[in-house]
Design a protein around this motif. Structure first.
Motif, PDB file in Angstrom:
ATOM      1  N   THR A  19       0.839  -1.216   0.000  1.00 20.59           N
ATOM      2  CA  THR A  19       0.000   0.000   0.000  1.00 20.59           C
ATOM      3  C   THR A  19       0.869   1.260   0.000  1.00 20.59           C
ATOM      4  OG1 THR A  19      -0.155   0.020   2.421  1.00 20.59           O
ATOM      5  CG2 THR A  19      -1.915  -1.111   1.242  1.00 20.59           C
TER       6      THR A  19
ATOM      7  N   ASN B 116       1.745   2.829  10.833  1.00 17.07           N
ATOM      8  CA  ASN B 116       1.661   1.961   9.655  1.00 17.07           C
ATOM      9  C   ASN B 116       0.666   0.828   9.865  1.00 17.07           C
ATOM     10  OD1 ASN B 116       3.317   3.197   7.724  1.00 17.07           O
ATOM     11  ND2 ASN B 116       5.159   2.482   8.725  1.00 17.07           N
TER      12      ASN B 116
ATOM     13  N   PHE C 146      -6.877  -0.433   8.578  1.00 12.22           N
ATOM     14  CA  PHE C 146      -7.960   0.350   7.982  1.00 12.22           C
ATOM     15  C   PHE C 146      -8.162   0.007   6.504  1.00 12.22           C
ATOM     16  CE2 PHE C 146      -9.279   4.355   5.834  1.00 12.22           C
ATOM     17  CZ  PHE C 146     -10.526   4.494   6.430  1.00 12.22           C
ATOM     18  N   ARG C 147      -7.049  -0.149   5.771  1.00 11.71           N
ATOM     19  CA  ARG C 147      -7.160  -0.454   4.344  1.00 11.71           C
ATOM     20  C   ARG C 147      -7.800  -1.833   4.119  1.00 11.71           C
ATOM     21  NH1 ARG C 147      -8.007   3.412   2.808  1.00 11.71           N
ATOM     22  NH2 ARG C 147      -6.685   5.097   2.159  1.00 11.71           N
TER      23      ARG C 147
ATOM     24  N   LEU D 208      -8.492   7.508   7.174  1.00 13.76           N
ATOM     25  CA  LEU D 208      -8.357   7.312   8.609  1.00 13.76           C
ATOM     26  C   LEU D 208      -8.179   8.691   9.240  1.00 13.76           C
ATOM     27  CD1 LEU D 208      -7.886   5.080  10.691  1.00 13.76           C
ATOM     28  CD2 LEU D 208      -5.593   4.836   9.793  1.00 13.76           C
TER      29      LEU D 208
ATOM     30  N   ARG E  36      -0.793  14.308   9.423  1.00 16.22           N
ATOM     31  CA  ARG E  36      -1.232  13.590   8.216  1.00 16.22           C
ATOM     32  C   ARG E  36      -0.231  12.508   7.780  1.00 16.22           C
ATOM     33  NH1 ARG E  36      -2.881  18.922   6.621  1.00 16.22           N
ATOM     34  NH2 ARG E  36      -1.464  19.063   4.847  1.00 16.22           N
ATOM     35  N   HIS E  37       0.997  12.556   8.304  1.00 11.41           N
ATOM     36  CA  HIS E  37       1.951  11.479   8.007  1.00 11.41           C
ATOM     37  C   HIS E  37       2.701  11.054   9.264  1.00 11.41           C
ATOM     38  CE1 HIS E  37       1.360  11.686   3.652  1.00 11.41           C
ATOM     39  NE2 HIS E  37       1.861  10.471   3.698  1.00 11.41           N
TER      40      HIS E  37
ATOM     41  N   ASN F  58       3.602   8.194  10.221  1.00  8.98           N
ATOM     42  CA  ASN F  58       4.655   7.193   9.984  1.00  8.98           C
ATOM     43  C   ASN F  58       5.982   7.877   9.636  1.00  8.98           C
ATOM     44  OD1 ASN F  58       3.420   8.018   7.630  1.00  8.98           O
ATOM     45  ND2 ASN F  58       3.300   6.003   6.682  1.00  8.98           N
ATOM     46  N   TYR F  59       5.924   9.010   8.938  1.00  6.26           N
ATOM     47  CA  TYR F  59       7.146   9.759   8.618  1.00  6.26           C
ATOM     48  C   TYR F  59       7.767  10.333   9.900  1.00  6.26           C
ATOM     49  CZ  TYR F  59       5.793   9.784   3.616  1.00  6.26           C
ATOM     50  OH  TYR F  59       5.458   9.435   2.338  1.00  6.26           O
TER      51      TYR F  59
ATOM     52  N   TYR G 176      22.153  11.093   6.961  1.00  3.12           N
ATOM     53  CA  TYR G 176      20.912  10.340   6.750  1.00  3.12           C
ATOM     54  C   TYR G 176      19.704  11.136   7.262  1.00  3.12           C
ATOM     55  CZ  TYR G 176      17.346   6.726   7.101  1.00  3.12           C
ATOM     56  OH  TYR G 176      16.181   6.029   6.979  1.00  3.12           O
TER      57      TYR G 176
ATOM     58  N   ARG H 138       8.368  13.877  -0.393  1.00  8.93           N
ATOM     59  CA  ARG H 138       7.466  12.737  -0.599  1.00  8.93           C
ATOM     60  C   ARG H 138       6.065  13.060  -0.088  1.00  8.93           C
ATOM     61  NH1 ARG H 138       9.037   7.271  -1.496  1.00  8.93           N
ATOM     62  NH2 ARG H 138       7.545   5.780  -0.668  1.00  8.93           N
TER      63      ARG H 138
ATOM     64  N   CYS I 197      -3.281  12.381  -3.129  1.00  3.61           N
ATOM     65  CA  CYS I 197      -4.474  12.174  -2.302  1.00  3.61           C
ATOM     66  C   CYS I 197      -5.550  13.190  -2.681  1.00  3.61           C
ATOM     67  CB  CYS I 197      -4.111  12.278  -0.823  1.00  3.61           C
ATOM     68  SG  CYS I 197      -3.166  10.858  -0.264  1.00  3.61           S
TER      69      CYS I 197
ATOM     70  N   TYR J  58      -9.018  11.841  -3.528  1.00  5.97           N
ATOM     71  CA  TYR J  58     -10.103  11.996  -2.556  1.00  5.97           C
ATOM     72  C   TYR J  58     -10.862  13.328  -2.667  1.00  5.97           C
ATOM     73  CZ  TYR J  58      -7.964   7.913  -0.448  1.00  5.97           C
ATOM     74  OH  TYR J  58      -7.465   6.662  -0.246  1.00  5.97           O
TER      75      TYR J  58
HETATM   76  P1  NDP Z   1       2.390   5.898   3.214  1.00  8.21           P
HETATM   77  O1  NDP Z   1       2.552   4.493   3.624  1.00  8.21           O
HETATM   78  O2  NDP Z   1       1.931   6.847   4.268  1.00  8.21           O
HETATM   79  O3  NDP Z   1       1.437   5.894   1.969  1.00  8.21           O
HETATM   80  C1  NDP Z   1       0.786   7.031   1.511  1.00  8.21           C
HETATM   81  C2  NDP Z   1      -0.622   6.610   1.139  1.00  8.21           C
HETATM   82  O4  NDP Z   1      -1.359   6.291   2.319  1.00  8.21           O
HETATM   83  C3  NDP Z   1      -1.444   7.684   0.476  1.00  8.21           C
HETATM   84  O5  NDP Z   1      -1.155   7.810  -0.893  1.00  8.21           O
HETATM   85  C4  NDP Z   1      -2.837   7.176   0.700  1.00  8.21           C
HETATM   86  O6  NDP Z   1      -2.994   6.106  -0.238  1.00  8.21           O
HETATM   87  C5  NDP Z   1      -2.743   6.576   2.092  1.00  8.21           C
HETATM   88  N1  NDP Z   1      -3.172   7.529   3.110  1.00  8.21           N
HETATM   89  C6  NDP Z   1      -2.701   8.755   3.373  1.00  8.21           C
HETATM   90  N2  NDP Z   1      -3.353   9.325   4.387  1.00  8.21           N
HETATM   91  C7  NDP Z   1      -4.270   8.434   4.786  1.00  8.21           C
HETATM   92  C8  NDP Z   1      -5.256   8.423   5.805  1.00  8.21           C
HETATM   93  N3  NDP Z   1      -5.471   9.454   6.625  1.00  8.21           N
HETATM   94  N4  NDP Z   1      -6.019   7.314   5.926  1.00  8.21           N
HETATM   95  C9  NDP Z   1      -5.834   6.248   5.124  1.00  8.21           C
HETATM   96  N5  NDP Z   1      -4.915   6.195   4.128  1.00  8.21           N
HETATM   97  C10 NDP Z   1      -4.160   7.284   3.975  1.00  8.21           C
HETATM   98  O7  NDP Z   1       3.710   6.538   2.635  1.00  8.21           O
HETATM   99  P2  NDP Z   1       4.971   5.969   1.887  1.00  8.21           P
HETATM  100  O8  NDP Z   1       4.582   4.985   0.883  1.00  8.21           O
HETATM  101  O9  NDP Z   1       5.707   7.172   1.457  1.00  8.21           O
HETATM  102  O10 NDP Z   1       5.851   5.297   3.058  1.00  8.21           O
HETATM  103  C11 NDP Z   1       5.625   4.020   3.647  1.00  8.21           C
HETATM  104  C12 NDP Z   1       6.568   3.821   4.823  1.00  8.21           C
HETATM  105  O11 NDP Z   1       7.893   3.703   4.352  1.00  8.21           O
HETATM  106  C13 NDP Z   1       6.549   5.000   5.784  1.00  8.21           C
HETATM  107  O12 NDP Z   1       6.588   4.518   7.106  1.00  8.21           O
HETATM  108  C14 NDP Z   1       7.820   5.746   5.486  1.00  8.21           C
HETATM  109  O13 NDP Z   1       8.294   6.402   6.629  1.00  8.21           O
HETATM  110  C15 NDP Z   1       8.736   4.636   5.000  1.00  8.21           C
HETATM  111  N6  NDP Z   1       9.736   5.071   4.050  1.00  8.21           N
HETATM  112  C16 NDP Z   1      11.042   4.809   4.313  1.00  8.21           C
HETATM  113  C17 NDP Z   1      12.021   5.172   3.429  1.00  8.21           C
HETATM  114  C18 NDP Z   1      13.447   4.894   3.747  1.00  8.21           C
HETATM  115  O14 NDP Z   1      14.290   5.100   2.872  1.00  8.21           O
HETATM  116  N7  NDP Z   1      13.796   4.454   4.930  1.00  8.21           N
HETATM  117  C19 NDP Z   1      11.705   5.846   2.174  1.00  8.21           C
HETATM  118  C20 NDP Z   1      10.295   6.085   1.984  1.00  8.21           C
HETATM  119  C21 NDP Z   1       9.367   5.696   2.885  1.00  8.21           C
HETATM  120  P3  NDP Z   1      -4.387   5.311  -0.475  1.00  8.21           P
HETATM  121  O15 NDP Z   1      -5.476   6.205  -0.067  1.00  8.21           O
HETATM  122  O16 NDP Z   1      -4.359   5.010  -1.928  1.00  8.21           O
HETATM  123  O17 NDP Z   1      -4.303   4.084   0.375  1.00  8.21           O
END
Ligand code: NDP
Length: 410
Positions: free
Chosen positions: A245, A307, A313-314, A330, A339-340, A342-343, A367, A378, A386, A390
């Protein structure tokens, strides 16, 4: 004829930006590798020297990289504990993905362990980092070229939303085909978590072993960096299904950006803290080490919680564990805070990975700096997607949750 993206839709500064990144990313990686082993270890400023081609090119390094890819591909093809379905594609179909990444990590650890017992000189690996990185870069370039050519014969429905502008440099960089496969072997999914991530912790381990050889035992700082990053990689592979996802899988085509990122950038630059510690030992007391562990634990708690909530939720938006949510987004729990989230967790962990290296040099914080820039960029890309997906619901979500990554700051 490929669909033409309008100029306004081009990301990363369009063809010029893509061309610059094609050169800049490998150059930065080699700069970091050279600087980490130099005395002054200066992040900013010229590299200590420019390596000759003989120092970069080694057929053995290329063979080692190809063997590594072959091993990981073999482990990918082993029977999986589960086969998961990806998100719905343009043509309403769904692809299947084997969930056996953690199994690949464990089997690799067993094989490496047996190899070391049998006399495999793993601690010699750090001396080979330059030629290995060069070989990985070469592989990434050639692989991306093959992927570009493969996309020429792919049906329009298989192409990614971006990466099909008609400009060859831009499309080569971004990636044209969304899910390039041969039979059931999915190249992007394979590269995303396995050769690079497992390679990263293997390089870390080799650096730890070389430090033990040099100084009698690994330092506490080296243990922390190894432990934190192993937890991160183990977690990513344990929750492998969650990658289905992410933006990389759902949105981005498979081109140089992801191929180089997965195969070269991740293992050779993410191991920078361990590389730095090998050449610049850093004494670390238990009290400070405990504080750093706590910071990593807080980051991990937020990262994993966020995450997992999104994945729950998905899979099932009416799951009681993510109750009080919007219909498609969510809006509670961690996702109701920023809004992020996980970041945010990821960035807190990035800080904990750098702190064991002390504060005498900026280099180990590369890093954290790079990752902040990457995640801010990102996040902006994701917001656009989004918004398109949405519409009004995304506006309402932004009003309800005004901060993007850090509460009350950003
Ligand atoms: P996300 O996993 O957050 O994916 C983004 C998607 O999540 C959106 O496009 C949307 O997609 C969905 N989303 C966003 N907000 C919501 C919400 N409120 N409720 C439900 N769905 C929502 O981001 P990434 O793919 O960028 O990252 C994934 C993980 O990988 C993260 O934890 C990130 O920190 C990590 N990461 C690590 C890297 C590294 O090099 N170490 C590099 C990049 C990322 P949809 O609606 O289509 O489901």
């Amino acid at each position: 004829m490929v669909p033409q993206g309008s100029r306004a839709e081009l990301e990363f500064g369009g063809p010029l930006g893509a061309a610059a990144l094609l050169l800049l990313l490998p150059a930065t990686m080699f700069h970091l590798l050279l600087v980490a082993r130099s005395g002054p270890a200066r992040l900013l400023g010229p590299p200590p020297y420019l390596p000759e081609l003989e120092e970069l090119w080694s057929p053995w390094a290329l063979l080692l990289c190809l063997t590594w890819l072959g091993l990981q591909a073999t482990l990918y093809l082993l029977p999986a504990r589960k086969v998961a379905e990806g998100q719905e594609l343009k043509d309403k179909s769904r692809l299947s993905y084997p969930i056996n990444g953690f199994q690949a990590l464990v089997l690799t650890a067993l094989l490496v362990g047996l190899g070391v017992l049998a006399g495999l000189p793993l601690s010699a690996l750090p001396e080979m980092l330059l030629p290995l990185a060069f070989a990985a870069t070469l592989i990434a370039f050639i692989f991306s070229l093959l992927l570009y050519l493969k996309a020429l014969v792919a049906p329009a429905s298989a192409l990614a939303p971006g990466g099909n502008s008609g400009n060859p440099i831009y499309d080569f960089f971004l990636g044209r085909e969304l899910n390039p496969r041969i039979c059931s072997f999915d190249f992007k999914y394979f590269c995303e978590l396995r050769p690079g991530l497992i390679g990263w912790v293997l390089i870390n381990l080799a650096l730890l072993m070389q430090e033990a050889e040099l100084r009698g035992s690994p330092s506490l700082a080296m243990w922390l960096v190894n432990g934190f990053q192993l937890l991160y990689v183990g977690d990513a592979l344990w929750h492998e299904e969650a990658v289905l996802t992410t933006m990389d899988i759902i949105h981005d085509g498979f081109g140089f950006m992801l191929a180089f990122g997965d195969l070269a950038w991740v293992p050779f630059t993410y191991s920078l803290q361990a590389q730095f510690l090998l050449y610049h030992p850093e004494p670390l007391g238990l009290p400070l080490a405990s504080v750093i562990c706590l910071i990593n634990a807080v980051g991990y708690y937020i990262f994993r919680g966020a995450n997992s909530q999104k994945n729950t939720f998905r899979k099932n938006p009416s799951d009681p564990r993510v109750a009080a949510t919007g219909r498609r987004l969510l809006v509670s729990g961690w996702w109701g805070m920023v809004r992020h989230p996980n970041y945010l967790g990821d960035l807190i962990m990035a800080l904990a990975w750098s702190l064991p290296c002390g504060v005498s040099h900026l280099l180990p914080y590369f890093y954290l700096l790079y990752f902040t820039a990457l995640l801010v960029h990102r996040e902006a890309r994701d917001e656009q997607q989004c918004l398109r997906k949405y519409g009004l619901a995304w506006h309402a979500y932004c009003r309800r949750v005004p901060y993007r990554i850090v509460p009350y700051i950003y």
